[in-house]
Design an enzyme around this catalytic site. Structure first.
Site, PDB file in Angstrom:
ATOM      1  N   GLU A 100       0.967  -1.256   0.099  1.00 31.77           N
ATOM      2  CA  GLU A 100       0.126   0.020   0.027  1.00 31.77           C
ATOM      3  C   GLU A 100       0.863   1.216  -0.048  1.00 31.77           C
ATOM      4  OE1 GLU A 100      -2.591   1.655  -0.194  1.00 31.77           O
ATOM      5  OE2 GLU A 100      -4.196   1.252   1.399  1.00 31.77           O
ATOM      6  N   ASP A 101       0.339   2.214  -0.490  1.00 35.54           N
ATOM      7  CA  ASP A 101       0.994   3.756  -0.482  1.00 35.54           C
ATOM      8  C   ASP A 101       0.988   4.068   1.046  1.00 35.54           C
ATOM      9  OD1 ASP A 101      -1.669   4.141  -0.809  1.00 35.54           O
ATOM     10  OD2 ASP A 101      -1.405   5.613  -2.274  1.00 35.54           O
ATOM     11  N   ASP A 104      -4.374   5.115   6.294  1.00 38.54           N
ATOM     12  CA  ASP A 104      -4.797   6.523   7.022  1.00 38.54           C
ATOM     13  C   ASP A 104      -6.155   5.676   8.093  1.00 38.54           C
ATOM     14  OD1 ASP A 104      -5.201   9.136   7.322  1.00 38.54           O
ATOM     15  OD2 ASP A 104      -6.830   9.013   5.778  1.00 38.54           O
ATOM     16  N   THR A 105      -7.232   5.950   7.509  1.00 42.33           N
ATOM     17  CA  THR A 105      -8.300   5.423   8.535  1.00 42.33           C
ATOM     18  C   THR A 105      -8.376   3.828   8.684  1.00 42.33           C
ATOM     19  OG1 THR A 105      -9.863   5.011   6.959  1.00 42.33           O
ATOM     20  CG2 THR A 105      -9.697   7.414   7.984  1.00 42.33           C
ATOM     21  N   GLY A 106      -7.539   3.249   7.593  1.00 46.15           N
ATOM     22  CA  GLY A 106      -7.516   1.643   7.983  1.00 46.15           C
ATOM     23  C   GLY A 106      -8.408   1.050   6.978  1.00 46.15           C
ATOM     24  N   THR A 108      -9.808   0.948   3.724  1.00 41.79           N
ATOM     25  CA  THR A 108      -9.314   0.426   2.602  1.00 41.79           C
ATOM     26  C   THR A 108      -8.741  -0.866   2.608  1.00 41.79           C
ATOM     27  OG1 THR A 108      -8.880   2.640   1.754  1.00 41.79           O
ATOM     28  CG2 THR A 108      -8.061   0.840   0.327  1.00 41.79           C
ATOM     29  N   LYS A 132      -0.410   6.454   8.961  1.00 46.17           N
ATOM     30  CA  LYS A 132      -0.641   7.625   9.881  1.00 46.17           C
ATOM     31  C   LYS A 132      -1.583   7.017  11.029  1.00 46.17           C
ATOM     32  CE  LYS A 132      -2.215  10.796   6.447  1.00 46.17           C
ATOM     33  NZ  LYS A 132      -3.105  11.754   5.938  1.00 46.17           N
ATOM     34  N   ARG A 166       1.588  12.550  -8.462  1.00 43.38           N
ATOM     35  CA  ARG A 166       2.012  11.316  -8.239  1.00 43.38           C
ATOM     36  C   ARG A 166       3.371  11.077  -8.695  1.00 43.38           C
ATOM     37  NH1 ARG A 166      -2.529   8.270  -6.669  1.00 43.38           N
ATOM     38  NH2 ARG A 166      -4.506   8.743  -7.954  1.00 43.38           N
TER      39      ARG A 166
HETATM   40  P1  5GP Z   1      -7.864   4.855   4.214  1.00 41.81           P
HETATM   41  O1  5GP Z   1      -8.798   3.924   3.840  1.00 41.81           O
HETATM   42  O2  5GP Z   1      -6.629   4.109   5.173  1.00 41.81           O
HETATM   43  O3  5GP Z   1      -8.382   5.888   5.198  1.00 41.81           O
HETATM   44  O4  5GP Z   1      -7.073   5.439   3.244  1.00 41.81           O
HETATM   45  C1  5GP Z   1      -6.389   4.803   2.027  1.00 41.81           C
HETATM   46  C2  5GP Z   1      -6.208   5.410   1.176  1.00 41.81           C
HETATM   47  O5  5GP Z   1      -6.496   6.960   1.191  1.00 41.81           O
HETATM   48  C3  5GP Z   1      -4.570   5.543   0.373  1.00 41.81           C
HETATM   49  O6  5GP Z   1      -4.412   4.444  -0.392  1.00 41.81           O
HETATM   50  C4  5GP Z   1      -4.660   7.091  -0.175  1.00 41.81           C
HETATM   51  O7  5GP Z   1      -5.082   6.946  -1.606  1.00 41.81           O
HETATM   52  C5  5GP Z   1      -5.639   7.907   0.532  1.00 41.81           C
HETATM   53  N1  5GP Z   1      -4.888   8.595   1.364  1.00 41.81           N
HETATM   54  C6  5GP Z   1      -4.964   8.711   2.795  1.00 41.81           C
HETATM   55  N2  5GP Z   1      -4.335   9.641   3.462  1.00 41.81           N
HETATM   56  C7  5GP Z   1      -3.656  10.199   2.223  1.00 41.81           C
HETATM   57  C8  5GP Z   1      -2.685  11.419   2.259  1.00 41.81           C
HETATM   58  O8  5GP Z   1      -2.235  11.874   3.049  1.00 41.81           O
HETATM   59  N3  5GP Z   1      -2.692  11.843   1.027  1.00 41.81           N
HETATM   60  C9  5GP Z   1      -2.778  11.337  -0.181  1.00 41.81           C
HETATM   61  N4  5GP Z   1      -2.607  11.925  -1.218  1.00 41.81           N
HETATM   62  N5  5GP Z   1      -3.756  10.383  -0.097  1.00 41.81           N
HETATM   63  C10 5GP Z   1      -4.183   9.741   1.213  1.00 41.81           C
END
Ligand code: 5GP
Length: 176
Positions: A100-101, A104-106, A108, A132, A166
């Site tokens: 994964e890149d 964040d919230t987890g 995905t 994060k 990107r």
């Molecule tokens: P999650 O589902 O964990 O909240 O988010 C995962 C996805 O949200 C990452 O794969 C990414 O695409 C996007 N994302 C979360 N935080 C960031 C951030 O700080 N910058 C960017 N550009 N994308 C983010």
């Protein structure tokens, strides 16, 4: 909105990223030596990290990609996760490493993990470039972490803002 490079404050340089990726590659190669592995990248954001990480893992393995979407523009997640492209490679009975890149919230990763676990891999681990943890809403195990960062919206090295940035070789904080 017209995103501008002038608003990006550098956070992780190309050298810092590449040095950490070399370390992760060595660690992953040691952990997976002699195993049948499929390394799965989550598009689009993972593309530079995936290319650099897989080349830093000195083993022979299969690769595959999945694409899910969670962000629909802007800097806030909607909480919805949609499968845009599914994995082509079979993972049943094989070791699966999801790359994964950023976590964040987890949300995905949680959904992707459950989807892949249903296919009965021998093991499933996760490697993320950025973590994060302060933003986590869904607890999900992450096995390899490049860098743990504060709650800031970052761009570059695969991470976008409305499709931009990107291709930057570094990671920076976007100041709206
Ligand atoms: P999650 O589902 O964990 O909240 O988010 C995962 C996805 O949200 C990452 O794969 C990414 O695409 C996007 N994302 C979360 N935080 C960031 C951030 O700080 N910058 C960017 N550009 N994308 C983010």
């Amino acid at each position: 909105m017209n995103p501008s490079r002038d608003r990006i404050v550098p956070m992780l340089s190309e050298e810092q990223l590449q040095a950490r990726i070399r370390e992760l590659g060595i660690q992953i190669a040691a952990d997976y030596a002699g195993k049948d592995v499929v390394v799965v990248g989550l598009l689009n954001g993972v593309y530079p990290f995936f290319a650099d990480l897989t080349r830093a893992i000195e083993l022979d393995f299969d690769i595959g990609f999945m694409q899910v979407s969670s962000y629909h523009g802007g800097t806030e997640s909607t909480g919805e996760v949609k499968i845009v492209k599914d994995l082509d490679s079979a993972i049943q009975g094989r070791h699966c490493l999801v790359v994964e890149d950023i976590v964040d919230t987890g949300t995905t990763l949680f959904k992707v993990r459950n989807l892949l676990l249903d296919r009965e891999p021998l093991s499933l681990k996760v490697c993320t470039l950025l973590d994060k943890p302060s933003r986590r809403k869904t607890q999900v195990p992450v096995d390899y972490i490049g860098f743990t960062i504060e709650d800031r919206f970052v761009v570059g090295y695969g991470l976008d803002l409305d499709g931009k940035f990107r291709n930057l070789p570094y990671v920076g904080i976007y100041q709206p």
